[in-house]
Design a protein around this motif. Sequence first.
Motif, PDB file in Angstrom:
ATOM      1  N   SER A 299       0.835  -1.209   0.000  1.00 45.62           N
ATOM      2  CA  SER A 299       0.000   0.000   0.000  1.00 45.62           C
ATOM      3  C   SER A 299       0.864   1.250   0.000  1.00 45.62           C
ATOM      4  O   SER A 299       0.577   2.221  -0.710  1.00 45.62           O
ATOM      5  N   GLY A 300       1.932   1.218   0.790  1.00 48.54           N
ATOM      6  CA  GLY A 300       2.843   2.355   0.808  1.00 48.54           C
ATOM      7  C   GLY A 300       3.507   2.578  -0.531  1.00 48.54           C
ATOM      8  O   GLY A 300       3.719   3.732  -0.957  1.00 48.54           O
ATOM      9  N   TYR A 301       3.824   1.481  -1.226  1.00 49.05           N
ATOM     10  CA  TYR A 301       4.458   1.613  -2.538  1.00 49.05           C
ATOM     11  C   TYR A 301       3.492   2.257  -3.538  1.00 49.05           C
ATOM     12  O   TYR A 301       3.898   3.072  -4.371  1.00 49.05           O
ATOM     13  N   ILE A 302       2.209   1.889  -3.458  1.00 51.15           N
ATOM     14  CA  ILE A 302       1.218   2.480  -4.367  1.00 51.15           C
ATOM     15  C   ILE A 302       1.088   3.977  -4.120  1.00 51.15           C
ATOM     16  O   ILE A 302       1.051   4.783  -5.058  1.00 51.15           O
ATOM     17  N   VAL A 303       1.027   4.376  -2.844  1.00 46.31           N
ATOM     18  CA  VAL A 303       0.941   5.806  -2.521  1.00 46.31           C
ATOM     19  C   VAL A 303       2.165   6.536  -3.042  1.00 46.31           C
ATOM     20  O   VAL A 303       2.080   7.634  -3.606  1.00 46.31           O
ATOM     21  N   GLN A 304       3.329   5.910  -2.866  1.00 47.14           N
ATOM     22  CA  GLN A 304       4.569   6.532  -3.347  1.00 47.14           C
ATOM     23  C   GLN A 304       4.559   6.671  -4.869  1.00 47.14           C
ATOM     24  O   GLN A 304       5.059   7.659  -5.423  1.00 47.14           O
ATOM     25  N   SER A 305       3.971   5.704  -5.564  1.00 48.55           N
ATOM     26  CA  SER A 305       3.937   5.752  -7.024  1.00 48.55           C
ATOM     27  C   SER A 305       3.075   6.902  -7.532  1.00 48.55           C
ATOM     28  O   SER A 305       3.302   7.432  -8.630  1.00 48.55           O
ATOM     29  N   PHE A 306       2.079   7.299  -6.759  1.00 51.71           N
ATOM     30  CA  PHE A 306       1.199   8.402  -7.156  1.00 51.71           C
ATOM     31  C   PHE A 306       1.495   9.668  -6.354  1.00 51.71           C
ATOM     32  O   PHE A 306       0.630  10.498  -6.137  1.00 51.71           O
ATOM     33  N   GLU A 307       2.747   9.795  -5.920  1.00 51.60           N
ATOM     34  CA  GLU A 307       3.133  10.959  -5.124  1.00 51.60           C
ATOM     35  C   GLU A 307       2.912  12.261  -5.864  1.00 51.60           C
ATOM     36  O   GLU A 307       2.459  13.259  -5.297  1.00 51.60           O
ATOM     37  N   GLY A 308       3.202  12.269  -7.154  1.00 47.69           N
ATOM     38  CA  GLY A 308       3.013  13.476  -7.945  1.00 47.69           C
ATOM     39  C   GLY A 308       1.557  13.907  -8.000  1.00 47.69           C
ATOM     40  O   GLY A 308       1.235  15.100  -7.937  1.00 47.69           O
ATOM     41  N   LEU A 309       0.660  12.922  -8.116  1.00 46.23           N
ATOM     42  CA  LEU A 309      -0.766  13.241  -8.139  1.00 46.23           C
ATOM     43  C   LEU A 309      -1.224  13.842  -6.819  1.00 46.23           C
ATOM     44  O   LEU A 309      -2.013  14.796  -6.793  1.00 46.23           O
ATOM     45  N   LEU A 310      -0.690  13.332  -5.705  1.00 45.12           N
ATOM     46  CA  LEU A 310      -1.051  13.875  -4.402  1.00 45.12           C
ATOM     47  C   LEU A 310      -0.520  15.289  -4.217  1.00 45.12           C
ATOM     48  O   LEU A 310      -1.176  16.143  -3.611  1.00 45.12           O
TER      49      LEU A 310
END
Length: 459
Positions: A299-310
Motif C-alpha cells: 500500500s505504501g508503494y502504491i501511494v509513493q507511485s502516485f506521489e506526484g498526483l497527491l
Amino acid sequence: MKNPLLVPELRELVAEGQFEALREFCETTHPVVVAEMLSALEAAEAWEIMRHAAPALQAEVFTNLDQDRQVELLGILSRDDMARIVADMPPDDRADLFKKLPKRRREALLPALAQAEREDIRRLASYAERTAGAIMTSDYATLAPDQTVAQSLERLRREAPDKETIYYAYVVDEQRRLLGQVSLKDLILARPDRLVRDVMHPDVISVRVNDDQEEAARRIQKFDLLALPVVDESGALVGIITHDDALDVIVQEQTEDIEKLMAITGSHEAAGYLRTPSWMHFKRRSVWVVVLAALGLVSGYIVQSFEGLLLQFAVLATFMPMLADTGGNTGSQSATLVIRALALKEISPRDLLRVLLKELQVALMLGLLLGALAWGRVLLFHGRASLTGGHPLWLIGVAVAAALAIQVVTSTLIGAVLPMAAAKLKFDPAVVASPALTTIVDITGLFIYFTTVKLILQV
C-alpha cells in the motif's frame, strides 16, 4: 457470576474450622454456584470446602469447575479421593479430564478405578479430538425390541439414578445395532402389554462416531433433540451426545470462528483470558499481524507511485481514510455473511455465481449511496485552488465518488470470493478470508482510487 462478598466469608469459615457451615453451604447452594465460588479460591482452599460435602455432591461440584482447576485440584488430592470423585463424574467429562491430566497423574488414577470405569475411559479417550466420539457419553438407556412397555418402564425406573438421561431410550438388538428409539412419553402413553418394537420410532437421527462434532451439534439443533445417538461403522450404538454437550460445542466453534476472523492463531480452546499467559497471547496474535504488516508495504508503494498526483491535488489525501474504511467495512460485511452461510451449510462453493450476483446487486446500491455522500462531501470542502490543482470541486467530487463506488463493489465481491475459494480448496474460510481481506482491500482500493482520479481528471 462470582459473589465478591461471599468469597472472603468462605475463607473465614475455612480459617475458623467451621466445617458444619461449609457442609451446609455446599448442600444448600446450587453446585454450579458453588463451583463458581470455589474457582476464586486457591486449590487447597477449594478442597477444604468441598471435602465436607457428600461424595456425590463433591463430584457434581467438581464437574462444574473448568478443566484447568480440575487438574489443579487432582494434583493435591490423595489417590483414593481422586478416584472417588472421578468415578462419580459423567463418563464424557471424565474422559475429557483424563486426556488433560499429566501422565504421572493418569498412571496413579487408573489402577484406583474399577475395571469397567478404566475401560470406559480408555475407549472414550481414544476417539480423535473434535469428532462425535470425543464428546459422546456412554451413559444411556437401552431396551430390547421384544420387551413390553411395562417391563421397559420398570427397567428405566431401576436404571434412572445411574443414567444421565432416560427421556430417550434406544432400542438395540443382541449385537447392539440401533433399531429405533422410544421416548419416556411414548412409554407412558402406550398400553403396558404392547411391545417396544410396536411403539418405537425406527427412523432415528444419528451420527457416525468419526463425524465432526460440529455436524453432530448442528443435528441436535436442527431436529430439536435432547440427545443424539452415535453409532460405529457397523451401526452399533456406542454412545449418545446430549444437548448440553452440543451447546458446549457450539460455544467452542463460535469462539474458534471469532478468533480466526480476528487473525488469532493457536488451539482456540475456550480458556480464560486472564488465565492465559501474556506470552501465549503474543504468540497467537503476532503471526498474522507481522505477515499483514509486511503486505501493507505494498500500500505504501502504491501511494509513493502516485506521489506526484497527491502533490498536485492535495485534497485527495483527505479522502484516503474514508476510502480505506469504507472498503474494509463493506468487504467485512460480505465476508461475514458468506462465512456464516457456509458454516450453516446454506451455501457451498458451487453457489459462487449466485452469491456473486446477490452481492453485486447489494454492492451497486451501496456504491451509489456512498458515492453520492462522497460527492456531497467534496462540494462542502471549500478548499483553496492550490489544494485542488486548479480543477473545479465538482469534477474532483465526481472522481472521488466514482473511485469510492468502484471500491465498494470490488471490496464486496472480494469479501464474497475469498471464503468461497477457501471452502473450495478445503481451507477454513474464516482463517483465510478475514485476515487477508483488509490488506487486499487496502491495496486494491488505493490503486482504484488513484487510477480512477487520474483518468477522470486527465492528468
